[in-house]
Design a protein around this motif. Structure first.
Motif, PDB file in Angstrom:
ATOM      1  N   TYR A  47       0.710  -1.108  -0.026  1.00 19.19           N
ATOM      2  CA  TYR A  47       0.026   0.031  -0.070  1.00 19.19           C
ATOM      3  C   TYR A  47       0.989   1.332   0.115  1.00 19.19           C
ATOM      4  O   TYR A  47       1.972   1.330   0.703  1.00 19.19           O
ATOM      5  CB  TYR A  47      -0.780   0.096   1.277  1.00 19.19           C
ATOM      6  N   TYR A  48       0.563   2.228  -0.887  1.00 24.94           N
ATOM      7  CA  TYR A  48       1.488   3.550  -1.160  1.00 24.94           C
ATOM      8  C   TYR A  48       1.631   4.114   0.311  1.00 24.94           C
ATOM      9  O   TYR A  48       0.590   4.088   0.993  1.00 24.94           O
ATOM     10  CB  TYR A  48       0.761   4.324  -2.205  1.00 24.94           C
ATOM     11  N   GLY A  49       2.789   4.330   0.665  1.00 24.20           N
ATOM     12  CA  GLY A  49       3.090   4.906   1.853  1.00 24.20           C
ATOM     13  C   GLY A  49       3.680   4.194   2.790  1.00 24.20           C
ATOM     14  O   GLY A  49       4.488   4.511   3.585  1.00 24.20           O
ATOM     15  N   ASP A  50       3.265   2.691   2.781  1.00 29.26           N
ATOM     16  CA  ASP A  50       3.927   1.885   3.663  1.00 29.26           C
ATOM     17  C   ASP A  50       5.258   1.529   3.204  1.00 29.26           C
ATOM     18  O   ASP A  50       6.225   1.455   4.271  1.00 29.26           O
ATOM     19  CB  ASP A  50       2.932   0.439   3.677  1.00 29.26           C
ATOM     20  N   ASP A  51       5.582   1.759   2.003  1.00 30.92           N
ATOM     21  CA  ASP A  51       6.869   1.601   1.449  1.00 30.92           C
ATOM     22  C   ASP A  51       7.746   2.765   1.873  1.00 30.92           C
ATOM     23  O   ASP A  51       8.973   2.768   1.530  1.00 30.92           O
ATOM     24  CB  ASP A  51       6.848   1.592   0.135  1.00 30.92           C
ATOM     25  N   GLN A  52       7.148   3.819   2.501  1.00 31.79           N
ATOM     26  CA  GLN A  52       8.024   4.927   3.141  1.00 31.79           C
ATOM     27  C   GLN A  52       7.888   4.930   4.886  1.00 31.79           C
ATOM     28  O   GLN A  52       8.354   5.945   5.164  1.00 31.79           O
ATOM     29  CB  GLN A  52       7.760   6.306   2.513  1.00 31.79           C
ATOM     30  N   GLY A  53       7.120   4.045   5.167  1.00 34.16           N
ATOM     31  CA  GLY A  53       6.934   4.090   6.667  1.00 34.16           C
ATOM     32  C   GLY A  53       5.748   5.066   7.119  1.00 34.16           C
ATOM     33  O   GLY A  53       5.839   5.646   8.170  1.00 34.16           O
ATOM     34  N   TYR A  54       4.989   5.589   6.191  1.00 34.76           N
ATOM     35  CA  TYR A  54       3.891   6.317   6.515  1.00 34.76           C
ATOM     36  C   TYR A  54       3.070   6.002   7.801  1.00 34.76           C
ATOM     37  O   TYR A  54       2.910   4.846   8.143  1.00 34.76           O
ATOM     38  CB  TYR A  54       2.985   6.648   5.565  1.00 34.76           C
ATOM     39  N   THR A  55       2.663   6.915   8.479  1.00 39.56           N
ATOM     40  CA  THR A  55       1.667   6.500   9.521  1.00 39.56           C
ATOM     41  C   THR A  55       0.401   7.027   9.467  1.00 39.56           C
ATOM     42  O   THR A  55       0.234   7.907   8.877  1.00 39.56           O
ATOM     43  CB  THR A  55       2.301   7.140  11.045  1.00 39.56           C
TER      44      THR A  55
END
Length: 433
Positions: free
Chosen positions: A325-333
């Protein structure tokens, strides 16, 4: 130009099973209204949606997805809707907040240039309360030529009572017993496959009698035998749903829950139980696996940034068709809340271009890239089974092996350290920290 690995030629396997290319698919799941910064709700009631070609904001990100190792774009709702995309107003029109047909066609072409497959999100259980055909039917009464499209109780004490989805008054259910509804849904699915989509995520598929899908999907496959269909099913008998509906896959929520919950509670017995059931599912179909999506609290908020790589390690070493899921690959919270606008935190806007990303997500991005690369180098993992070798509350070692017994990897997770290792025999293929 960055290009994804070539997928194999189209080809069905089994009786009505998914086409061969899906076995190599790893999806980047994007909620387009959020990703592109489109306004979700009008500032004032009755305001017309702001028209803009926002779908084009995805174009600079396709190379990012390919560089991550992904070869498919699983795109959330793009059709005209009242607010969040799941209250459809017109199945055959791109949401004006995202653009128009030309913007969609250019996105399809850009995906094709990079070897990216494209799956669309179809909300065929219900429509928005303001759908123009529904409005007309309610005005004309039960003799309306389109009355059989909707589930409406006409002799209610307070007048017509449309059936609504899970208590949401703004979401009116279609009448899935009707031949007209099946014909309309079949036509919509074919329309967008003709325009370049490779498959469909069937939203709220669990809320529709499987016999409806069993009527629709064979008709679609007569003209599009290469199309892939994944149903959103949250709980219940997954294999029975697949068998009775004819979908190729369903969303593996059981595994999603076990992955994050085992890490949070240091209880790998839950993961072990889920992996055992997962093995059984793989005997019937290949589940669509994930550790985050547009409907749930962000992975980093669930397990903490330091345990995200452990969750991703499970996702990318067990059988299934995985999505990131987009953002999970950047550690988004982001926390999902049960209120109006409660999904906004988990559906945020992305920057205009990858170069604009913060460097704070570099470590999580690197873990995703390395693990996706590992999976791409071991394509047999898609249908692999697992066997637990060692198990305590806070530690698990499982072996994942190919169906033919010719390949295997060992995965060790420690929730308290936290740490993870993937080995091929004595060779360490990936490790954190």
């Amino acid at each position: 130009m960055l290009t994804a690995n070539d997928a194999p030629a189209y080809g069905r396997h089994g009786d009505g099973g998914a086409v061969g290319w899906v076995e190599h698919a790893i999806w980047w799941h994007v909620y387009p209204l959020g990703f592109t910064g489109a306004p979700i709700r009008p500032e004032h009631p009755g305001d017309a949606p702001e028209r803009a070609p926002r779908l084009r904001r995805l174009l600079p990100w396709l190379d990012y997805a390919v560089d991550l190792g992904l070869n498919g774009l699983l795109l959330g709702p793009v059709f005209a809707s009242a607010s969040h995309g799941y209250d459809t107003l017109d199945y055959r029109r791109i949401d004006p907040r995202l653009g128009g047909d030309a913007d969609f066609d250019d996105l399809v072409a850009a995906c094709r240039e990079r070897g990216l497959r494209l799956v669309l999100d179809g909300v065929f259980n219900h429509v928005g309360r303001d759908h123009p055909t529904l409005t007309r039917v309610l005005a004309e009464g039960p003799d309306s030529p389109d009355a059989d499209l909707f589930a409406i109780e006409w002799d209610g004490a307070d007048g017509p009572r449309p059936a609504v989805f899970e208590g949401h008054g703004g979401l009116v259910e279609l009448d899935h017993r009707s031949r007209r509804t099946a014909e309309e849904v079949t036509g919509v699915i074919r329309h967008w496959l003709d325009r370049g989509a490779d498959g469909w995520r069937l939203d709220a598929a669990y809320a529709v009698d499987p016999s409806f899908w069993a009527r629709v999907l064979p008709q679609v496959r007569e003209t599009h035998p290469e199309a892939w269909f994944v149903g959103e099913v949250i709980q219940g008998d997954y294999p029975a749903f697949v068998t009775s509906s004819g979908v190729d896959s369903v969303t593996q929520y059981e595994l999603w829950k076990a992955i994050w919950s085992s890490l949070v509670d240091a209880n790998f017995f839950e993961l072990d139980a889920a992996l055992t059931r997962h093995n059984g599912f793989l005997d019937t179909f290949t589940p669509q696996t994930f550790v985050g999506n547009h409907d749930v609290t962000r992975l980093a908020s669930r397990v903490g940034p330091e345990r995200v790589p452990l969750a991703v390690a499970v996702l990318l070493t067990v059988g299934g068709i995985p999505s990131v899921y987009y953002g999970d690959d950047q550690g988004y919270t982001g926390i999902k809340e049960e209120r109006v606008g409660g999904d906004d935190q988990v559906r945020p806007a992305f920057p205009e271009r990858p170069d604009d990303l913060s460097t704070l997500g570099a470590a999580v991005h690197r873990a995703h890239r390395e693990l996706i690369g590992l999976r791409r180098r071991h394509p047999w993992l898609t249908t692999a089974r697992t066997e637990t070798l060692d198990l305590t509350n806070a530690r698990i070692v499982y072996r994942v092996h190919a169906r033919d017994g010719q390949h295997r990897l060992d995965v060790e997770l420690d929730a308290t350290a936290p740490s993870a290792t993937v080995r091929d025999g004595a060779e360490v293929l990936w490790q954190v920290p």
